[in-house]
Design a protein around this motif. Structure first.
Motif, PDB file in Angstrom:
ATOM      1  N   THR A 185      79.695  42.111 -59.773  1.00  0.00           N
ATOM      2  CA  THR A 185      78.538  42.208 -58.879  1.00  0.00           C
ATOM      3  C   THR A 185      77.695  40.943 -58.928  1.00  0.00           C
ATOM      4  O   THR A 185      77.646  40.262 -59.958  1.00  0.00           O
ATOM      5  N   LEU A 186      77.055  40.621 -57.806  1.00  0.00           N
ATOM      6  CA  LEU A 186      76.003  39.612 -57.830  1.00  0.00           C
ATOM      7  C   LEU A 186      74.894  40.127 -58.737  1.00  0.00           C
ATOM      8  O   LEU A 186      74.646  41.330 -58.811  1.00  0.00           O
ATOM      9  N   THR A 187      74.220  39.228 -59.432  1.00  0.00           N
ATOM     10  CA  THR A 187      73.132  39.635 -60.324  1.00  0.00           C
ATOM     11  C   THR A 187      71.811  39.683 -59.562  1.00  0.00           C
ATOM     12  O   THR A 187      71.688  39.129 -58.466  1.00  0.00           O
ATOM     13  N   LEU A 188      70.832  40.340 -60.168  1.00  0.00           N
ATOM     14  CA  LEU A 188      69.544  40.549 -59.497  1.00  0.00           C
ATOM     15  C   LEU A 188      68.871  39.241 -59.061  1.00  0.00           C
ATOM     16  O   LEU A 188      68.361  39.161 -57.931  1.00  0.00           O
ATOM     17  N   PRO A 189      68.852  38.180 -59.920  1.00  0.00           N
ATOM     18  CA  PRO A 189      68.206  36.935 -59.450  1.00  0.00           C
ATOM     19  C   PRO A 189      68.865  36.347 -58.201  1.00  0.00           C
ATOM     20  O   PRO A 189      68.181  35.796 -57.346  1.00  0.00           O
ATOM     21  N   VAL A 190      70.190  36.478 -58.086  1.00  0.00           N
ATOM     22  CA  VAL A 190      70.893  35.973 -56.892  1.00  0.00           C
ATOM     23  C   VAL A 190      70.489  36.790 -55.666  1.00  0.00           C
ATOM     24  O   VAL A 190      70.190  36.244 -54.601  1.00  0.00           O
TER      25      VAL A 190
END
Length: 260
Positions: A191-196
């Motif tokens: 998954t893409l991470t929250l900051p991204v």
């Protein structure tokens, strides 16, 4: 502080044209900025709604989807073959990409490397390298900045493969992270991470159906650290929600009239 936009429509049939207008505006801005449109999509019911929004023939030049300029990534993906029923790529292909007119120049699509399915860390690292290659080296950008993220919202308030209370919500270094213990099957994903997610130029959530109204109440009235609420907090008015009326029945958060 700026707040997320909530746009509510009587039904999906009314939501789809507004979503189309929003996506095309984001597309045109991306093309003007750097010649391409970099978009990440999720799975679930989203690809079907996207097809309803984007497949109709354009009504004018300004209403045109420039598929040849699209560069499509996946906001999250399951560690399964691309033709597997759980594959987000497979879902997008079936619902949308395979239905594009034969004369259409296909968008550039970046699926996961299925040679790495046995090692989710390797799978995540490889997908991060795809982003590094597309968005410039890690030494020159701290985070990739997507023109648009198109996301869904689970009944538990998860988005991408970022789940409530999961340690992945605290990940700040990686752009793409593996998850081995997804509470929703299949358990192994990237998954893409929250900051991204929160650094995208625009983030659009699509949530429909009365089954969403309890979690929508929590996201918009409580938050409670739910991943969707964290995206709202991080992105502010760069986040927009396209929902039908049943999904927000009883939610007191102010709906905005949709106009671009």
């Amino acid at each position: 502080m700026s707040q997320a936009n909530l746009y509510s429509f009587p039904a999906v049939d009314a939501l789809a044209p507004a979503l189309r207008a929003y996506v095309i505006q984001a597309q045109n801005a991306g093309i003007a900025r750097h010649g391409v449109f970099k978009v990440a999509v999720s799975g679930g019911s989203l690809p079907k709604t996207l097809a309803q929004a984007l497949l109709p023939a354009p009504s004018s030049d300004a209403d045109t989807v420039h598929w040849d300029k699209w560069e499509i990534f996946f906001a999250d993906e399951r560690a399964v073959p691309l033709d597997h029923a759980d594959s987000n790529y497979g879902l997008l292909k079936t619902e949308l990409l395979d239905k594009l007119p034969p004369s259409t120049t296909q968008p550039t699509v970046h699926p996961i490397d299925t040679n790495l399915l046995d090692d989710t860390q390797e799978l995540a690292d490889q997908y991060e390298q795809v982003l590094v290659h597309s968005f410039a080296g890690r030494d020159s950008v701290r985070l990739p900045i997507f023109d648009l993220l198109l996301l869904g919202c689970g009944p538990d308030g998860h988005t991408c493969s970022l789940f409530p209370g999961h340690e992945l919500l605290r990940e700040t270094d990686a752009w793409v992270a593996p998850i081995e213990d997804s509470p929703k099957p299949p358990p192994r994903r990237v998954t893409l991470t929250l900051p991204v997610v929160t650094h995208a130029v625009k983030v659009a959530f699509v949530a429909t159906g009365a089954g969403k109204k309890e979690v929508m109440k929590e996201i918009f009235e409580g938050g409670n650290g739910l991943p969707c609420a964290l995206v709202n907090e991080g992105a502010g008015d760069r986040a927009s929600w396209f929902v039908d009326d049943p999904a927000v029945e009883g939610v007191t958060y102010v709906r905005r009239p949709f106009n671009l």
